[in-house]
Enzyme design. Structure first.
Site, PDB file in Angstrom:
ATOM      1  N   GLY A 222      -1.139  -4.003  33.665  1.00 56.36           N
ATOM      2  CA  GLY A 222      -2.660  -3.957  33.657  1.00 56.36           C
ATOM      3  C   GLY A 222      -2.996  -5.389  33.472  1.00 56.36           C
ATOM      4  N   GLY A 224      -2.246  -7.015  30.870  1.00 58.39           N
ATOM      5  CA  GLY A 224      -1.045  -7.571  29.999  1.00 58.39           C
ATOM      6  C   GLY A 224      -1.226  -7.521  28.486  1.00 58.39           C
ATOM      7  N   GLY A 225      -1.957  -6.869  27.851  1.00 55.31           N
ATOM      8  CA  GLY A 225      -2.061  -7.019  26.309  1.00 55.31           C
ATOM      9  C   GLY A 225      -0.607  -6.765  25.641  1.00 55.31           C
ATOM     10  N   LYS A 226       0.138  -5.798  26.273  1.00 60.56           N
ATOM     11  CA  LYS A 226       1.608  -5.454  25.806  1.00 60.56           C
ATOM     12  C   LYS A 226       2.551  -6.607  26.100  1.00 60.56           C
ATOM     13  CE  LYS A 226       0.727  -0.542  25.157  1.00 60.56           C
ATOM     14  NZ  LYS A 226      -0.749  -0.663  25.852  1.00 60.56           N
ATOM     15  N   ASP A 244       2.210  -5.200  38.481  1.00 57.98           N
ATOM     16  CA  ASP A 244       1.196  -4.326  38.410  1.00 57.98           C
ATOM     17  C   ASP A 244       0.583  -4.252  39.968  1.00 57.98           C
ATOM     18  OD1 ASP A 244      -0.918  -2.892  36.397  1.00 57.98           O
ATOM     19  OD2 ASP A 244      -1.929  -3.255  38.060  1.00 57.98           O
ATOM     20  N   ASP A 289       4.174   1.628  30.745  1.00 61.13           N
ATOM     21  CA  ASP A 289       2.895   2.112  29.872  1.00 61.13           C
ATOM     22  C   ASP A 289       2.157   2.737  31.210  1.00 61.13           C
ATOM     23  OD1 ASP A 289       0.592   2.602  28.535  1.00 61.13           O
ATOM     24  OD2 ASP A 289       0.168   0.612  28.496  1.00 61.13           O
ATOM     25  N   CYS A 342      -1.540   6.540  26.788  1.00 61.10           N
ATOM     26  CA  CYS A 342      -2.579   6.628  25.769  1.00 61.10           C
ATOM     27  C   CYS A 342      -3.305   7.824  25.933  1.00 61.10           C
ATOM     28  CB  CYS A 342      -3.571   5.494  25.804  1.00 61.10           C
ATOM     29  SG  CYS A 342      -4.282   5.290  27.579  1.00 61.10           S
TER      30      CYS A 342
END
Length: 391
Positions: A222, A224-226, A244, A289, A342
């Site tokens: 996504g 890129g938070g992780k 992605d 994820d 999630c």
């Protein structure tokens, strides 16, 4: 601005979300941008009421016996201990009427969930389900992840305090925002000191057990938070490949990485199956994820639970199974793979892992994490399984 105008804007937003299938968060953001004259209290009431009424939609319909938005708004006010204005549209809505209607409501209506989803969650969680359901109907906390490449969470806390933002230290790198203005306008944000990230989401990257110098792929990154979290845990040394199918999300990641001072992330668009096949046995760590129902983040996206269907769940579980099977090939012998969602639904979580392990004897389950709002976390709902490749 009159109070009536604000109410009409709230009801207009809800009607548009319902009729045009527009994501609520996008429409709310646009409405706020179009009304710069609103003060803090007005903006707060608009946002809180829109999200609250979306979360409580089915309960509010049961409370007034109709889907009239004015009536539902009145019920929302009364259920939250507020008085009603002297408007013709709400003159027949009373606390007594609401209480009588709710006394006859089904459990799924009272908890405000679609019947099929309520039954599925209740079968899985039993007596814990009402607490989970209630927690996922509440407004989410705002959590920040300190970028440890810049400094400590305690230092970040001091910087934010100077900019009139109060926080509480919730963990080594986690801050809970208690009060303050727009955190994205702070100098601390512009200087790359933090990212907004739920406390549960912040527990995913550490499960990969990374260290400087490893080769890591975040295969469903996504924006890129992780990936950013992994880079910080690796002290900006090594290699993180963020992949992605959406190029615009990867472009957002590039901007975030630049702000954070991270230079070891490469982005790559997944164009077809060959993109993944070429990377077989290339990575020490693999993060999957995967796309999911988002049932663990209903408090952030309350409209999602009304758009979700049993057919949609089936399609997602099929996609998750395919991703886990194909993308797991990127993991080296001796490496680790983390499968994460999630979601709180078992079909997307443990059932996927068990099915994968049954047909992939070269992997074993090393660790499992299940975060349930209202039970063991104040944040969102997440699932993660750490799988080790033996051969």
């Amino acid at each position: 601005m009159s109070n009536r105008y604000l109410i009409e804007q709230i009801l207009s937003t809800l009607a548009t979300v319902e009729s045009d299938q527009i994501y609520a968060d996008k429409l709310i953001e646009t409405t706020l941008r179009n009304h710069p004259e609103w003060n803090g209290a007005e903006r707060g009431e608009y946002v809180t009421t829109c999200y609250g009424m979306l979360s409580q939609k089915r309960k509010l319909e049961a409370a007034v016996g109709s889907n009239s938005l004015w009536a539902m708004w009145a019920a929302f006010q009364l259920l939250n201990g507020k008085a009603l204005p002297d408007y013709d549209e709400v003159e027949d809505i009373t606390v007594e009427r609401i209480e009588a209607n709710l006394a006859d409501a089904s459990e799924s209506a009272f908890l405000s969930y679609p019947e099929w989803l309520h039954e599925k969650a209740k079968a899985e969680y039993g007596e814990k389900w009402p607490a989970i359901a209630k927690a996922m109907n509440s407004r989410p906390n705002t959590y920040l992840r300190c970028n440890t490449l810049k400094g400590s969470a305690a230092e970040l806390q001091q910087k934010l305090e100077l900019e009139r933002t109060q926080t509480t230290l919730e963990g080594d790198d986690v801050l809970l925002v208690d009060s303050g203005a727009n955190i994205f306008k702070t100098k601390a944000f512009q200087d790359g000191w933090f990212e907004m990230q739920d406390v549960g989401s912040q527990r995913i990257a550490p499960l990969l057990d990374v260290r400087p110098g490893l080769r890591v792929v975040d295969a469903c990154s996504g924006s890129g938070g992780k990936s950013l979290h992994l880079a910080a845990l690796m002290n900006n040394k090594g290699y993180v490949l963020a992949m992605d199918i959406h190029e615009h999300k990867l472009q957002t990641l590039k901007k975030r990485a630049k702000r954070a001072g991270i230079h070891m992330i490469e982005t790559r668009v997944i164009k077809n199956s060959k993109t993944v096949k070429r990377l077989k046995d290339k990575f020490d760590r693999v993060l999957l994820d995967v796309p999911c129902t988002g049932s663990g983040v209903f408090k952030r996206n309350p409209d999602a639970k009304w758009n979700l269907s049993e057919q949609g769940l089936l399609e997602l579980t099929q996609l998750q199974s395919e991703i886990l099977q194909r993308y797991s090939q990127m993991c080296k012998v001796g490496g680790k793979l983390v499968y994460a969602t999630c979601s709180i639904l078992p079909e997307e979580n443990r059932a996927q892992v068990e099915a994968f392990l049954a047909s992939n004897a070269n992997f074993k389950l090393a660790e499992e994490m299940k975060l349930l709002p209202g039970v063991n976390t104040e944040g969102d709902g997440f699932y993660a399984a750490v799988l080790e490749r033996a051969e």
